[in-house]
Motif scaffolding. Sequence first.
Motif, PDB file in Angstrom:
ATOM      1  N   MET A 163       0.851  -1.193   0.000  1.00 53.58           N
ATOM      2  CA  MET A 163       0.000   0.000   0.000  1.00 53.58           C
ATOM      3  C   MET A 163       0.886   1.243   0.000  1.00 53.58           C
ATOM      4  SD  MET A 163      -3.037  -1.329   0.113  1.00 53.58           S
ATOM      5  CE  MET A 163      -4.365  -0.349   0.779  1.00 53.58           C
ATOM      6  N   VAL A 164       0.635   2.128  -0.936  1.00 53.66           N
ATOM      7  CA  VAL A 164       1.357   3.409  -0.988  1.00 53.66           C
ATOM      8  C   VAL A 164       0.404   4.484  -0.486  1.00 53.66           C
ATOM      9  CG1 VAL A 164       2.477   5.086  -2.509  1.00 53.66           C
ATOM     10  CG2 VAL A 164       2.762   2.625  -2.930  1.00 53.66           C
ATOM     11  N   ALA A 212       7.473 -11.066   5.375  1.00 49.76           N
ATOM     12  CA  ALA A 212       6.358 -10.097   5.399  1.00 49.76           C
ATOM     13  C   ALA A 212       5.445 -10.366   4.205  1.00 49.76           C
ATOM     14  CB  ALA A 212       6.908  -8.682   5.318  1.00 49.76           C
ATOM     15  N   ASN A 213       4.152 -10.206   4.401  1.00 48.89           N
ATOM     16  CA  ASN A 213       3.265 -10.387   3.243  1.00 48.89           C
ATOM     17  C   ASN A 213       2.523  -9.110   2.867  1.00 48.89           C
ATOM     18  OD1 ASN A 213       1.487 -10.268   5.285  1.00 48.89           O
ATOM     19  ND2 ASN A 213       0.636 -12.325   5.034  1.00 48.89           N
ATOM     20  N   SER A 214       2.839  -8.019   3.568  1.00 42.72           N
ATOM     21  CA  SER A 214       2.277  -6.730   3.173  1.00 42.72           C
ATOM     22  C   SER A 214       3.260  -5.642   3.596  1.00 42.72           C
ATOM     23  CB  SER A 214       0.917  -6.496   3.843  1.00 42.72           C
ATOM     24  OG  SER A 214       1.079  -6.375   5.247  1.00 42.72           O
ATOM     25  N   THR A 257       8.049  -4.832  -8.473  1.00 45.82           N
ATOM     26  CA  THR A 257       8.066  -5.866  -7.418  1.00 45.82           C
ATOM     27  C   THR A 257       7.141  -7.023  -7.760  1.00 45.82           C
ATOM     28  OG1 THR A 257       6.244  -4.854  -6.184  1.00 45.82           O
ATOM     29  CG2 THR A 257       8.475  -4.159  -5.575  1.00 45.82           C
ATOM     30  N   GLY A 258       6.134  -6.737  -8.564  1.00 46.62           N
ATOM     31  CA  GLY A 258       5.129  -7.768  -8.847  1.00 46.62           C
ATOM     32  C   GLY A 258       4.100  -7.897  -7.732  1.00 46.62           C
ATOM     33  N   PHE A 259       4.236  -7.105  -6.658  1.00 45.34           N
ATOM     34  CA  PHE A 259       3.254  -7.178  -5.563  1.00 45.34           C
ATOM     35  C   PHE A 259       1.971  -6.452  -5.975  1.00 45.34           C
ATOM     36  CE2 PHE A 259       7.186  -6.763  -2.625  1.00 45.34           C
ATOM     37  CZ  PHE A 259       7.481  -8.101  -2.772  1.00 45.34           C
TER      38      PHE A 259
END
Length: 339
Positions: A163-164, A212-214, A257-259
Amino acid sequence: MRIGILTGGGDCPGLNAALHAVVLTAMVHHDTVIGFHHGWRGVANSEFEELTRTRVRGIIQRGGTILGTARFHPHEHEGAIDAVLATLKAQKIDAVLVLGGDGTLNASFELTKHGVPVIGLPKTIDNDISGTEQCIGHDTAVAIATEAIDRVHTTAESHDRLMVVEVMGRMTGWIAVESGLAAGADAILIPENPVTIDSVVEALQQRHQKGANSSIVVVAEGARVANTDIEEVPTGWPQLAGSPVGAEVSRTLAKRTGFETRLTVLGHVQRGGEPTARDRILAAQLGRAAVSYLHEGLTNILIAGIGDGIRPVPLMEVTRGARTVPEELRQLAMQLTVV
Ligand code: F6P
């Protein structure tokens, strides 16, 4: 005395609390307070009202400014300085109290060179005025941004997302650093610390490799991030909130990042609504001090909040450029985040 007062530049929570304090203090001295509408433009155009006890009743907690505001700098408009001088003479104004940020206070300093007695009261959510350590409105903006980032955390965790969050801060990263630290952001990008997008990508990838996943990335609207498609943060007074920095950082991070990534732009939410108790008290202190120092014969000063105290400093201090986030606070942010 006949005291003029105006609010100029971007609005912020706490302005009305300051107007309230000025009027109540002026009453003790049997002064008349003339409130000019929409900053220096109202002085040039002779648009004003008397600020009475009744007019300021019940406004301490109200956001915005009952006088209205504008980014109007008389020295940039032909004939405006003469118009300002004429209004002040006609209204027999002894001094003008100016609730302003960097732009309005610099314009007010210009007017002192034409004989206008000015007392500056610092206000801006950005907290970047030279000569003072505290500005009305900043505490509220940090509280709003912190709460917003806290909320973004929980949805980020649920969706495994990056999240930005874009916050205000055109020249400096005060809001980004303070709210980012308070809410536990993973990266904080500010104008004072130019970074490459590559370093952000690498740090976030490492963080996710470690489990970390977020992640939360807080970006000041004036941040400088190299190797994105942002050419240069525009100069002058373009609208920044919402473009181009936050959007570009978000787009580039998603691609690199591909996230799965989402952008939240806090924008003017940070400037609206009720002031915190801290901002109301600061506004009261600055408002009362401004009238008191005027009665001691001081003008062409900035009423500065320094440490726990309120004291007058020469108005010229505001011309020293934006007050940036100190190294110590930047270091703390870097130690507790990945970028
Ligand atoms: O008052 C300062 C500020 O909030 C900056 O952080 C921001 O860049 C700017 O004002 C936005 O101004 P405007 O409301 O004119 O778009």
